[in-house]
Design a protein around this motif. Structure first.
Motif, PDB file in Angstrom:
ATOM      1  N   THR A 279       0.858  -1.186   0.000  1.00  0.00           N
ATOM      2  CA  THR A 279       0.000   0.000   0.000  1.00  0.00           C
ATOM      3  C   THR A 279       0.889   1.230   0.000  1.00  0.00           C
ATOM      4  O   THR A 279       2.117   1.127   0.019  1.00  0.00           O
ATOM      5  CB  THR A 279      -0.903   0.061   1.246  1.00  0.00           C
ATOM      6  N   ALA A 280       0.257   2.402   0.015  1.00  0.00           N
ATOM      7  CA  ALA A 280       1.022   3.647   0.071  1.00  0.00           C
ATOM      8  C   ALA A 280       1.795   3.753   1.382  1.00  0.00           C
ATOM      9  O   ALA A 280       2.799   4.440   1.470  1.00  0.00           O
ATOM     10  CB  ALA A 280       0.079   4.843  -0.088  1.00  0.00           C
ATOM     11  N   ARG A 281       1.315   3.046   2.399  1.00  0.00           N
ATOM     12  CA  ARG A 281       1.908   3.160   3.733  1.00  0.00           C
ATOM     13  C   ARG A 281       2.773   1.971   4.123  1.00  0.00           C
ATOM     14  O   ARG A 281       3.517   2.048   5.096  1.00  0.00           O
ATOM     15  CB  ARG A 281       0.795   3.307   4.786  1.00  0.00           C
ATOM     16  N   ARG A 282       2.643   0.855   3.410  1.00  0.00           N
ATOM     17  CA  ARG A 282       3.312  -0.358   3.880  1.00  0.00           C
ATOM     18  C   ARG A 282       3.897  -1.154   2.721  1.00  0.00           C
ATOM     19  O   ARG A 282       3.273  -1.258   1.658  1.00  0.00           O
ATOM     20  CB  ARG A 282       2.287  -1.219   4.623  1.00  0.00           C
ATOM     21  N   ASP A 283       5.077  -1.714   2.916  1.00  0.00           N
ATOM     22  CA  ASP A 283       5.655  -2.608   1.919  1.00  0.00           C
ATOM     23  C   ASP A 283       4.893  -3.930   1.892  1.00  0.00           C
ATOM     24  O   ASP A 283       4.314  -4.346   2.887  1.00  0.00           O
ATOM     25  CB  ASP A 283       7.121  -2.922   2.264  1.00  0.00           C
ATOM     26  N   GLY A 284       4.925  -4.582   0.739  1.00  0.00           N
ATOM     27  CA  GLY A 284       4.453  -5.952   0.654  1.00  0.00           C
ATOM     28  C   GLY A 284       5.653  -6.873   0.579  1.00  0.00           C
ATOM     29  O   GLY A 284       6.787  -6.421   0.383  1.00  0.00           O
ATOM     30  N   ASP A 285       5.419  -8.154   0.743  1.00  0.00           N
ATOM     31  CA  ASP A 285       6.481  -9.150   0.588  1.00  0.00           C
ATOM     32  C   ASP A 285       7.022  -9.075  -0.845  1.00  0.00           C
ATOM     33  O   ASP A 285       6.254  -8.897  -1.782  1.00  0.00           O
ATOM     34  CB  ASP A 285       5.881 -10.542   0.871  1.00  0.00           C
ATOM     35  N   THR A 286       8.339  -9.179  -0.998  1.00  0.00           N
ATOM     36  CA  THR A 286       8.903  -9.150  -2.350  1.00  0.00           C
ATOM     37  C   THR A 286       9.410 -10.517  -2.780  1.00  0.00           C
ATOM     38  O   THR A 286       9.929 -10.673  -3.876  1.00  0.00           O
ATOM     39  CB  THR A 286      10.074  -8.151  -2.432  1.00  0.00           C
ATOM     40  N   SER A 287       9.273 -11.506  -1.904  1.00  0.00           N
ATOM     41  CA  SER A 287       9.848 -12.816  -2.201  1.00  0.00           C
ATOM     42  C   SER A 287       8.853 -13.744  -2.869  1.00  0.00           C
ATOM     43  O   SER A 287       7.641 -13.513  -2.842  1.00  0.00           O
ATOM     44  CB  SER A 287      10.363 -13.474  -0.917  1.00  0.00           C
ATOM     45  N   ILE A 288       9.385 -14.806  -3.428  1.00  0.00           N
ATOM     46  CA  ILE A 288       8.570 -15.809  -4.106  1.00  0.00           C
ATOM     47  C   ILE A 288       7.651 -16.528  -3.120  1.00  0.00           C
ATOM     48  O   ILE A 288       6.648 -17.128  -3.505  1.00  0.00           O
ATOM     49  CB  ILE A 288       9.497 -16.806  -4.836  1.00  0.00           C
ATOM     50  N   ASP A 289       7.992 -16.429  -1.825  1.00  0.00           N
ATOM     51  CA  ASP A 289       7.183 -17.087  -0.794  1.00  0.00           C
ATOM     52  C   ASP A 289       5.756 -16.544  -0.750  1.00  0.00           C
ATOM     53  O   ASP A 289       4.855 -17.189  -0.223  1.00  0.00           O
ATOM     54  CB  ASP A 289       7.829 -16.887   0.589  1.00  0.00           C
ATOM     55  N   ALA A 290       5.568 -15.343  -1.307  1.00  0.00           N
ATOM     56  CA  ALA A 290       4.247 -14.720  -1.234  1.00  0.00           C
ATOM     57  C   ALA A 290       3.334 -15.137  -2.383  1.00  0.00           C
ATOM     58  O   ALA A 290       2.297 -14.536  -2.607  1.00  0.00           O
ATOM     59  CB  ALA A 290       4.414 -13.196  -1.232  1.00  0.00           C
ATOM     60  N   GLN A 291       3.706 -16.178  -3.103  1.00  0.00           N
ATOM     61  CA  GLN A 291       2.924 -16.636  -4.253  1.00  0.00           C
ATOM     62  C   GLN A 291       1.458 -16.848  -3.898  1.00  0.00           C
ATOM     63  O   GLN A 291       1.138 -17.351  -2.822  1.00  0.00           O
ATOM     64  CB  GLN A 291       3.512 -17.937  -4.800  1.00  0.00           C
ATOM     65  N   PRO A 292       0.561 -16.458  -4.810  1.00  0.00           N
ATOM     66  CA  PRO A 292      -0.874 -16.584  -4.533  1.00  0.00           C
ATOM     67  C   PRO A 292      -1.351 -18.027  -4.598  1.00  0.00           C
ATOM     68  O   PRO A 292      -2.358 -18.378  -3.986  1.00  0.00           O
ATOM     69  CB  PRO A 292      -1.517 -15.746  -5.630  1.00  0.00           C
ATOM     70  N   PHE A 293      -0.663 -18.854  -5.380  1.00  0.00           N
ATOM     71  CA  PHE A 293      -0.949 -20.290  -5.417  1.00  0.00           C
ATOM     72  C   PHE A 293       0.313 -21.000  -5.903  1.00  0.00           C
ATOM     73  O   PHE A 293       1.195 -20.381  -6.511  1.00  0.00           O
ATOM     74  CB  PHE A 293      -2.151 -20.623  -6.313  1.00  0.00           C
ATOM     75  N   ALA A 294       0.413 -22.277  -5.611  1.00  0.00           N
ATOM     76  CA  ALA A 294       1.629 -23.015  -5.926  1.00  0.00           C
ATOM     77  C   ALA A 294       1.812 -23.157  -7.433  1.00  0.00           C
ATOM     78  O   ALA A 294       0.894 -23.564  -8.145  1.00  0.00           O
ATOM     79  CB  ALA A 294       1.567 -24.400  -5.271  1.00  0.00           C
ATOM     80  N   ALA A 295       3.004 -22.791  -7.906  1.00  0.00           N
ATOM     81  CA  ALA A 295       3.341 -22.925  -9.324  1.00  0.00           C
ATOM     82  C   ALA A 295       4.843 -22.759  -9.455  1.00  0.00           C
ATOM     83  O   ALA A 295       5.522 -22.427  -8.491  1.00  0.00           O
ATOM     84  CB  ALA A 295       2.607 -21.883 -10.160  1.00  0.00           C
ATOM     85  N   ALA A 296       5.364 -22.994 -10.643  1.00  0.00           N
ATOM     86  CA  ALA A 296       6.805 -22.851 -10.880  1.00  0.00           C
ATOM     87  C   ALA A 296       7.141 -21.394 -11.182  1.00  0.00           C
ATOM     88  O   ALA A 296       7.459 -21.027 -12.319  1.00  0.00           O
ATOM     89  CB  ALA A 296       7.235 -23.758 -12.031  1.00  0.00           C
TER      90      ALA A 296
END
Length: 362
Positions: A279-296
DNA sequence: AAGCCGTGGCG
DNA sequence: TCGCCAAGGCT
């Protein structure tokens, strides 16, 4: 001679004479021959252009104005449109609350006002997305009302004419009073547009062309100081840098997984690829661990996007999936039809980073 | 009432 | 290059 000694009526005449010779021809204005016979612009056209022009350049607006009039020739047509179609048509123009309010306003005009725009500032200002400036502009330009039109251009012109030392936005009430005193009963709509044309073409933010100004030596800023230093403004805050990630999934039929953002707030109601809650106020995760669903998932670089109040760096990930993963919240959109979606520019950047040919013409 | 809200062009 | 800013409104 300064503006104090130059009578307001004389100043208005000087400006209108300049406007008759040097006005810009714009798609939402009536043609000069028609205007000379007293013709007024279509209120729907005036309103549509004014909303699009809020904090947006004339150059950027032209194509959108044409597109909207082609899709929805009347305010009744726009009122009857699907909101999603309006958001798609607006995508790329920015400030998406304007598009949501545009639709609401069209509905109000169609249903509560019989398809006709109110003719008074008060009536206009009651409409969604119509504030002080836009109400005054429509009243003056579409209905020939003597309303005080104060936008960024006029603020600059007035602040220089009177060498106003009070910084913005505190100086706005004083400026509105001065504009009101200067506005003539004759041709108030042309006067408003003339002030804006003057601000856009002569009394520019940088290196104003004072030698060509119809107010000439009656400008106090030119007499006593450097006009370019007006209007005075409070200092700006610096933009924070935010981080996040975006995940571009492509299935076996060349479709991309999309979902809809919340209806309000940043990019409200627009379409996105899955991200990491930045958001404008907070960072989000930048790593691959934050994937929305499992995939390559594979990293495919970063993109930068600058919003009004923060800068965003997104790490972009891409994955090919054998078949459409079941996801309740979103849908799979063929790459070929991506360009017709309500995708804000930052999302187009992220998708283009993962799929370089995504938005290129076939 | 100050902060939130996009984007692209320009000097 | 990068900060500025372009026909502001909403909360």
């Amino acid at each position: 001679m300064t503006l104090n000694t130059l009578k307001a009526t004389e100043a208005a005449t000087l400006l209108l004479d300049w406007y008759d010779r040097h006005h810009r021809d714009l798609p939402w204005r009536v043609s000069p021959p028609m205007a000379a016979r007293g013709a007024l612009a279509d209120p729907y056209h005036v309103w549509l252009s004014e909303v699009m022009l809020q904090q947006t350049t004339v150059q950027a607006v032209k194509a959108y104005f044409d597109k909207f009039l082609t899709l929805w020739p009347t305010v009744e047509n726009l009122a009857a449109a699907e909101t999603e179609d309006v958001m798609r048509a607006w995508a790329g123009l920015g400030y998406y609350a304007r598009a949501r309010n545009l639709k609401k306003c069209a509905e109000a005009v169609a249903r509560e006002h019989g398809g006709r725009f109110p003719e008074t500032e008060e009536g206009l200002k009651a409409l969604p997305g119509v504030g002080d400036y836009t109400a005054a502009a429509i009243a003056a330009i579409a209905f020939n009302r003597k309303s005080a039109v104060l936008d960024g251009n006029v603020e600059r012109v007035i602040s220089r004419l009177h060498a106003i030392e009070t910084p913005l936005p505190a100086a706005k009430p004083e400026m509105r009073r001065l504009v009101s005193e200067l506005t003539p009963s004759n041709r108030p709509g042309d006067f408003a547009q003339a002030m804006m044309d003057l601000g856009a073409k002569i009394c520019t933010p940088k290196r104003p062309a004072c030698a060509l100004c119809p107010f000439g030596g009656s400008c106090r800023a030119l007499t006593i100081a450097d006009p370019e230093t007006f209007p005075r403004k409070a200092g700006r805050k610096e933009k924070p840098l935010r981080l996040g990630a975006a995940f571009v999934a492509i299935d076996s039929s060349d479709a991309v997984y999309l979902r809809k953002r919340a209806a309000s707030g940043l990019l409200g109601g627009m379409t996105e690829v899955p991200g990491t809650g930045w958001t404008a106020r907070r960072d989000g995760d930048t790593s691959i661990d934050a994937q929305p669903f499992a995939a390559a998932w594979e990293a495919c670089g970063t993109i930068t996007h600058v919003f009004t109040h923060f800068e965003l760096h997104l790490s972009v990930y891409r994955a090919k999936v054998a078949q459409a993963v079941a996801c309740a919240e979103g849908w799979w959109e063929p790459i070929a039809s991506l360009k017709r979606q309500a995708l804000p520019t930052v999302m187009k950047k992220a998708i283009a980073q993962a799929i370089p040919h995504a938005f290129k013409p076939v």
